[in-house]
Design a protein around this motif. Sequence first.
Motif, PDB file in Angstrom:
ATOM      1  N   UNK A   1     -53.608  38.489  -9.490  1.00 46.38           N
ATOM      2  CA  UNK A   1     -53.640  38.467  -7.166  1.00 46.38           C
ATOM      3  C   UNK A   1     -52.368  38.598  -6.741  1.00 46.38           C
ATOM      4  N   UNK A   2     -51.478  39.476  -7.465  1.00 48.13           N
ATOM      5  CA  UNK A   2     -50.389  40.357  -7.130  1.00 48.13           C
ATOM      6  C   UNK A   2     -51.202  41.803  -7.223  1.00 48.13           C
ATOM      7  N   UNK A   3     -52.100  42.505  -7.508  1.00 49.06           N
ATOM      8  CA  UNK A   3     -51.929  43.546  -7.427  1.00 49.06           C
ATOM      9  C   UNK A   3     -53.776  44.179  -7.220  1.00 49.06           C
ATOM     10  N   UNK A   4     -54.639  43.080  -6.941  1.00 44.68           N
ATOM     11  CA  UNK A   4     -56.065  43.387  -6.792  1.00 44.68           C
ATOM     12  C   UNK A   4     -55.866  42.900  -5.308  1.00 44.68           C
ATOM     13  N   UNK A   5     -56.464  43.759  -4.221  1.00 46.46           N
ATOM     14  CA  UNK A   5     -57.049  43.415  -2.790  1.00 46.46           C
ATOM     15  C   UNK A   5     -58.147  43.606  -2.637  1.00 46.46           C
ATOM     16  N   UNK A   6     -58.806  42.483  -1.984  1.00 49.10           N
ATOM     17  CA  UNK A   6     -60.205  42.842  -1.643  1.00 49.10           C
ATOM     18  C   UNK A   6     -60.035  42.983  -0.119  1.00 49.10           C
ATOM     19  N   UNK A   7     -60.969  43.774   0.051  1.00 50.91           N
ATOM     20  CA  UNK A   7     -61.205  44.127   1.310  1.00 50.91           C
ATOM     21  C   UNK A   7     -62.746  44.188   2.230  1.00 50.91           C
TER      22      UNK A   7
END
Length: 327
Positions: free
Chosen positions: A321-327
């Motif tokens: 959750x600290x490096x996966x960024x959902x767009x």
Amino acid sequence: MKTPLNRPIRSTISRMHLGEAASKICDFFHHLHYSFSERNPNKDKERLRFYLFKHHHIVEKGLALPKPNFCFGQPKILNLMEKSEIYAQNYGHDAILDSIKKTLAEYLIFHEKNNAILPQEFERRLRDFSANFNNAVVGGIRQVAKAEMENLNLAAFRNFVCCRYSVRDFSPEPVSDDLVFSAIEAAIYAPSVCNRQSWLAHYYSDKNTIKKILQHQNGNAGFTETIDKLLIITGNTRAFTQNESNQIFIDGGLFSMNLILALHSAGLGSCALNTSYSYFQENRAKNAAQIPKNERLIMMLAIGNLKKNFNVAASPRKPTREFVISH
């Protein structure tokens, strides 16, 4: 208010920045000197060969699309044939030319199967160029069955990568040369921009030579004596062209990761040793390792057999959750 303490700090920062700036300028001129020109790649055999790999792969990619456009890439294909003929005249016939001919033969077959009409003169040139080749070479496209991958699963891969560690405490048992070379062979299937495969693997097995080289690397202190074999992964600047100076490190890094995993699968331990040098330090390391000037250092890999039990750094991982960024 500025104090006397600020001045040496500012001076140190200034010197550090100037040194890094000088390295970056040297990086630029190194790339400019050794890379190939798209307009005139015929400077030497190596640069022309990488040019052919790049432009050959453009045609392969076109044929691998879901619905290739009919008559696609004609100017590029004409240029590819012209440069291939120059290569043959200057350096003789070898496997890259057979691969190109095979791909262009498949280009013709694709159009025939779809009743697509190519310009007459263009088709004639294609047929003349691809008339004779060694069909055993790899080139063009191949059909892959999903069934080939049905035995693969994410859980097994996770278990495999989770028990790979950077090892700094090797067994004294000598490492088999053949095992390392088998791992290198497996690693060559790493992705590579336009299939140029710019990486090189320099292999060292003499202990004195390894120690001499590792004097130019500051991450091996405390376990140098336990390292049995050393690999230095480099990238060949001649494989790249304008706006591709960073690609050498991407290609070399992908190959290096494949190689680390291949060594792990062979039951060997390895430790990636960084080559984060200034341009001038890199040249000193290359001289010590007898590496040509046109290559750039990607990393060193210390290799050894595993002890029955050994300590490794725990190296906690960040939660996704600290490096996966959902767009």
